[in-house]
Design a protein around this motif. Structure first.
Motif, PDB file in Angstrom:
ATOM      1  N   UNK A  32       0.850  -1.093   0.051  1.00  0.00           N
ATOM      2  CA  UNK A  32      -0.107   0.004   0.077  1.00  0.00           C
ATOM      3  C   UNK A  32       0.818   1.319   0.086  1.00  0.00           C
ATOM      4  N   UNK A  33       0.506   2.018  -0.772  1.00  0.00           N
ATOM      5  CA  UNK A  33       1.307   3.362  -1.079  1.00  0.00           C
ATOM      6  C   UNK A  33       2.584   3.314  -1.928  1.00  0.00           C
ATOM      7  N   UNK A  34       2.971   2.106  -2.174  1.00  0.00           N
ATOM      8  CA  UNK A  34       4.131   1.997  -2.976  1.00  0.00           C
ATOM      9  C   UNK A  34       4.157   2.297  -4.196  1.00  0.00           C
ATOM     10  N   UNK A  35       5.174   3.173  -4.876  1.00  0.00           N
ATOM     11  CA  UNK A  35       5.142   3.281  -6.251  1.00  0.00           C
ATOM     12  C   UNK A  35       5.385   1.888  -7.031  1.00  0.00           C
ATOM     13  N   UNK A  36       4.737   1.824  -8.224  1.00  0.00           N
ATOM     14  CA  UNK A  36       4.915   0.580  -8.968  1.00  0.00           C
ATOM     15  C   UNK A  36       5.940   1.246 -10.399  1.00  0.00           C
ATOM     16  N   UNK A  37       6.291   0.168 -10.997  1.00  0.00           N
ATOM     17  CA  UNK A  37       7.206   0.449 -12.049  1.00  0.00           C
ATOM     18  C   UNK A  37       6.473   1.422 -13.115  1.00  0.00           C
ATOM     19  N   UNK A  38       7.077   2.426 -13.775  1.00  0.00           N
ATOM     20  CA  UNK A  38       6.668   3.481 -14.663  1.00  0.00           C
ATOM     21  C   UNK A  38       6.254   2.684 -15.956  1.00  0.00           C
ATOM     22  N   UNK A  39       5.350   3.254 -16.596  1.00  0.00           N
ATOM     23  CA  UNK A  39       5.118   2.829 -17.802  1.00  0.00           C
ATOM     24  C   UNK A  39       6.411   2.610 -18.848  1.00  0.00           C
TER      25      UNK A  39
END
Length: 125
Positions: A32-39
């Motif tokens: 929760x709240x973590x950034x996922x890899x970008x496009x």
């Protein structure tokens, strides 16, 4: 996060992107709240068109699992894991339980017989 895509599959790549990220959220690879890899990162790492990756991510945005923060990226929403669990329970019921009930009725099995078989499955599995 380890992602694998089947470029020969009949399943569109954007759906595979959405499923891979959803599964990573469900299994706790993205908290929760973590950034996922970008496009851009996913596109570059797996040689997938950025528009295809974005289309997959937009499914997760629409499902309320991730949120775009302008200029910062995509982040996992607070209740994403529970939403996925609920969705998968419903799919499990639709895809497996209802089909099992139909087949059990065809075999002449009643509720108690099914419960016994499920208990046996848990013991043996």
């Amino acid at each position: 996060m380890m992602m694998q895509f089947n470029f020969d599959s009949s399943e569109p790549l954007y759906l595979q992107v959405a499923e891979q990220i959803e599964n990573a959220i469900f299994l706790g690879s993205f908290a929760t709240g973590e950034q996922i890899p970008s496009t851009t990162e996913i596109s570059r790492d797996f040689q997938i068109n950025p528009a295809t990756v974005l289309k997959g991510m937009n499914i997760l945005v629409a499902d309320g699992l991730i949120q775009k923060k302008r200029g910062r990226g995509m982040f996992v929403l607070e209740d994403a894991q529970e939403k996925i669990r609920t969705k998968r329970k419903n799919e499990f019921f639709q895809d497996y339980i209802l089909n099992m009930i139909v087949e059990a009725k065809n075999l002449g099995l009643d509720e108690n017989a099914i419960i016994s078989l499920v208990e046996r499955g848990f013991e043996e599995g």
